[in-house]
Design a protein around this motif. Structure first.
Motif, mmCIF file in Angstrom:
data_model
loop_
_atom_site.group_PDB
_atom_site.id
_atom_site.type_symbol
_atom_site.label_atom_id
_atom_site.label_comp_id
_atom_site.label_asym_id
_atom_site.label_seq_id
_atom_site.Cartn_x
_atom_site.Cartn_y
_atom_site.Cartn_z
ATOM 1 N N GLU A 94 -2.109 -13.690 7.002
ATOM 2 C CA GLU A 94 -1.793 -14.133 5.642
ATOM 3 C C GLU A 94 -2.359 -13.206 4.571
ATOM 4 O OE1 GLU A 94 -5.452 -16.422 7.096
ATOM 5 O OE2 GLU A 94 -3.495 -15.775 7.891
ATOM 6 N N ASP A 95 -3.308 -12.332 4.945
ATOM 7 C CA ASP A 95 -3.925 -11.430 3.969
ATOM 8 C C ASP A 95 -3.347 -10.022 4.000
ATOM 9 O OD1 ASP A 95 -5.612 -13.414 3.093
ATOM 10 O OD2 ASP A 95 -7.303 -12.814 4.355
ATOM 11 N N ARG A 96 -2.487 -9.736 4.966
ATOM 12 C CA ARG A 96 -1.952 -8.371 5.076
ATOM 13 C C ARG A 96 -0.934 -8.092 3.966
ATOM 14 N NH1 ARG A 96 -0.769 -9.353 11.358
ATOM 15 N NH2 ARG A 96 -2.926 -9.162 12.119
ATOM 16 N N PRO A 97 -0.934 -6.876 3.418
ATOM 17 C CA PRO A 97 0.140 -6.507 2.482
ATOM 18 C C PRO A 97 1.477 -6.534 3.206
ATOM 19 C CG PRO A 97 -1.130 -4.571 3.145
ATOM 20 C CD PRO A 97 -1.865 -5.766 3.678
ATOM 21 N N ALA A 98 2.525 -6.748 2.454
ATOM 22 C CA ALA A 98 3.852 -6.844 3.059
ATOM 23 C C ALA A 98 4.382 -5.492 3.503
ATOM 24 C CB ALA A 98 4.823 -7.489 2.073
ATOM 25 N N ALA A 99 3.912 -4.414 2.858
ATOM 26 C CA ALA A 99 4.493 -3.103 3.152
ATOM 27 C C ALA A 99 3.453 -1.991 3.042
ATOM 28 C CB ALA A 99 5.654 -2.813 2.195
ATOM 29 N N LEU A 100 3.649 -0.970 3.872
ATOM 30 C CA LEU A 100 2.916 0.292 3.778
ATOM 31 C C LEU A 100 3.937 1.404 3.641
ATOM 32 C CD1 LEU A 100 0.532 2.300 4.061
ATOM 33 C CD2 LEU A 100 0.768 2.080 6.557
ATOM 34 N N LEU A 101 3.942 2.053 2.483
ATOM 35 C CA LEU A 101 4.773 3.243 2.281
ATOM 36 C C LEU A 101 3.870 4.450 2.465
ATOM 37 C CD1 LEU A 101 6.672 1.088 1.106
ATOM 38 C CD2 LEU A 101 7.343 2.747 -0.637
ATOM 39 N N ASN A 102 4.068 5.166 3.553
ATOM 40 C CA ASN A 102 3.157 6.242 3.920
ATOM 41 C C ASN A 102 3.863 7.589 3.844
ATOM 42 O OD1 ASN A 102 0.262 6.188 5.238
ATOM 43 N ND2 ASN A 102 1.359 7.932 6.124
ATOM 44 N N SER A 103 3.238 8.508 3.174
ATOM 45 C CA SER A 103 3.821 9.828 3.021
ATOM 46 C C SER A 103 3.969 10.530 4.365
ATOM 47 C CB SER A 103 2.952 10.672 2.091
ATOM 48 O OG SER A 103 3.583 11.896 1.783
ATOM 49 N N VAL A 122 0.857 -1.185 0.000
ATOM 50 C CA VAL A 122 0.000 0.000 0.000
ATOM 51 C C VAL A 122 0.891 1.233 0.000
ATOM 52 C CG1 VAL A 122 -1.763 1.307 1.261
ATOM 53 C CG2 VAL A 122 -1.842 -1.200 1.246
ATOM 54 N N VAL A 123 0.562 2.197 -0.850
ATOM 55 C CA VAL A 123 1.266 3.475 -0.887
ATOM 56 C C VAL A 123 0.244 4.570 -0.605
ATOM 57 C CG1 VAL A 123 2.610 5.095 -2.275
ATOM 58 C CG2 VAL A 123 2.945 2.629 -2.566
ATOM 59 N N ASN A 124 0.487 5.358 0.420
ATOM 60 C CA ASN A 124 -0.438 6.423 0.799
ATOM 61 C C ASN A 124 0.231 7.777 0.634
ATOM 62 O OD1 ASN A 124 -2.463 8.012 1.868
ATOM 63 N ND2 ASN A 124 -1.889 7.589 3.990
ATOM 64 N N LEU A 125 -0.228 8.530 -0.363
ATOM 65 C CA LEU A 125 0.280 9.879 -0.610
ATOM 66 C C LEU A 125 -0.806 10.933 -0.392
ATOM 67 C CD1 LEU A 125 2.234 9.224 -3.949
ATOM 68 C CD2 LEU A 125 3.131 9.137 -1.610
ATOM 69 N N ALA A 126 -1.913 10.550 0.233
ATOM 70 C CA ALA A 126 -3.063 11.449 0.352
ATOM 71 C C ALA A 126 -2.770 12.589 1.319
ATOM 72 C CB ALA A 126 -4.288 10.667 0.823
ATOM 73 N N GLY A 127 -3.308 13.765 0.984
ATOM 74 C CA GLY A 127 -3.176 14.931 1.861
ATOM 75 C C GLY A 127 -3.391 16.213 1.093
ATOM 76 N N ALA A 128 -4.115 17.151 1.683
ATOM 77 C CA ALA A 128 -4.347 18.452 1.053
ATOM 78 C C ALA A 128 -3.031 19.201 0.894
ATOM 79 C CB ALA A 128 -5.318 19.271 1.899
ATOM 80 N N GLY A 129 -2.880 19.916 -0.216
ATOM 81 C CA GLY A 129 -1.647 20.648 -0.488
ATOM 82 C C GLY A 129 -1.388 21.745 0.527
ATOM 83 N N VAL A 130 -0.161 21.784 1.062
ATOM 84 C CA VAL A 130 0.130 22.790 2.084
ATOM 85 C C VAL A 130 0.260 24.190 1.485
ATOM 86 C CG1 VAL A 130 1.223 21.163 3.660
ATOM 87 C CG2 VAL A 130 2.607 22.326 1.948
ATOM 88 N N GLY A 131 0.538 24.273 0.183
ATOM 89 C CA GLY A 131 0.681 25.580 -0.437
ATOM 90 C C GLY A 131 -0.473 25.960 -1.339
ATOM 91 N N ASP A 132 -1.569 25.186 -1.283
ATOM 92 C CA ASP A 132 -2.674 25.420 -2.213
ATOM 93 C C ASP A 132 -3.555 26.598 -1.829
ATOM 94 O OD1 ASP A 132 -1.717 23.242 -3.502
ATOM 95 O OD2 ASP A 132 -3.413 21.930 -3.086
ATOM 96 N N LYS A 133 -3.637 26.906 -0.532
ATOM 97 C CA LYS A 133 -4.512 27.970 -0.057
ATOM 98 C C LYS A 133 -3.826 28.742 1.053
ATOM 99 C CE LYS A 133 -8.889 25.550 -0.969
ATOM 100 N NZ LYS A 133 -10.163 25.076 -0.365
ATOM 101 N N ARG A 134 -4.347 29.946 1.306
ATOM 102 C CA ARG A 134 -3.858 30.725 2.435
ATOM 103 C C ARG A 134 -4.255 30.027 3.727
ATOM 104 N NH1 ARG A 134 -4.639 35.041 5.963
ATOM 105 N NH2 ARG A 134 -3.054 36.667 5.800
#
Length: 299
Positions: free
Chosen positions: A103-112, A61-73
């Motif tokens: 046995e069903d878990r993904p091997a890795a979580l790459l989290n932003s 699983v790769v998680n890159l979710a998140g509102a942009g820090v520079g998108d708004k004031r």
């Protein structure tokens, strides 16, 4: 690999989907709206809703979710969005992973995560063993990274991607600067002495692919280039490559008026080095700013 990705439509996520797909991986994208294509699955992280079978079908699983820090004031409301958009998604994924049979878990979580973890380091260079700093983004990174703990406690390899500032003309640090530079009304920010943890986009993509494949690497990883520069140095090099002057410094007060709370982060010095990547033998395509900017502006 079968990879499940959150944040796949963002500045970094869209490019990572293309890269991983080109490498032969199968990428399934998590979306909040009803799915429109066979490679999409719906979830609602704000309500902690994610079908466990979607996660059980993946290798990583790769998680890159998140509102942009520079998108708004920045105001109090948007600070809340920045925090919740990261913590809610991470918590939902980590708890869902941990709730699966072993046995069903993904091997890795790459989290932003982000180099904001370190706060203001001044001229002091830091690597992954440095403690969290002070300030809003450091506080967000602290709870953001802590939200991965259920997956880690369940025995899943968790990599916390402390990303710096990937360079590409279509987004991130570079895009909002191009027009002012081309108009000749750009310059250093504040004193210009603050350090910038930049990274070539190609190297960021390579690094994530590298970390997916290296099952011996876990924990925080600084996803930054090996040679950070000051804002003044960055400004001079960008001006040189655009063949434009950069003679009008932007005072700190003007930034605070224009950007609100984000101005503090824009003026923060973050001198971060990629200790884990370097130690693991990762090879940078563009280790120096000149080459990285050239690639960002022409590729």
């Amino acid at each position: 690999m079968r990879i499940l990705m959150a944040g796949a439509s963002g500045f970094l996520g869209a490019r990572l989907v293309d890269r991983l797909t080109a490498d032969g991986h199968q990428v399934t994208r998590l979306v909040r709206r009803p799915p429109r294509t066979p490679d999409e699955r719906q979830w609602n992280p704000s309500a902690a809703q994610l079908d466990p079978t979607v996660v059980a079908e993946t290798d990583a699983v790769v998680n890159l979710a998140g509102a942009g820090v520079g998108d708004k004031r920045w105001d109090d409301e948007y600070r809340g969005v920045i925090r919740s958009s990261r913590v809610d998604t991470t918590t939902t994924l980590a708890i869902t992973i941990a709730g699966l049979p072993t046995e069903d878990r993904p091997a890795a979580l790459l989290n932003s995560s982000a180099v904001g973890w370190y706060g203001n380091t001044g001229d002091r260079a830091v690597e992954e063993d440095a403690p969290a700093g002070e300030g809003f983004l450091a506080d967000v990174c602290r709870v953001w990274e802590a939200a991965t703990r259920p997956a880690e406690d369940a025995g899943v390899r968790v990599v916390r991607l402390r990303t710096g500032l990937p360079l590409h003309r279509d987004g991130g640090l570079l895009k909002p600067q191009l027009l002012p530079f081309k108009l000749g009304i750009a310059g250093r920010l504040g004193s210009g002495r603050q350090w910038i943890p930049w990274m070539a986009m190609a190297d960021w993509l390579d690094a994530v692919a590298f970390l997916l494949a290296r099952d011996d690497l876990a924990g925080p990883v600084n996803v930054v280039g090996p040679n950070p520069v000051t804002n003044a140095e960055f400004t001079r090099e960008l001006a040189r490559q655009l063949h434009r002057p950069a003679l009008i410094p932007i005072p700190a007060l003007a930034l605070r008026i224009a950007l609100g709370g984000f101005a503090h982060e824009a003026l923060t010095s973050t001198r971060v080095l990629p200790g884990v990547l370097t130690g693991a033998g990762f090879t940078f395509r563009h280790p120096d700013l000149a080459g990285a900017l050239h690639a960002a502006l022409t590729e």
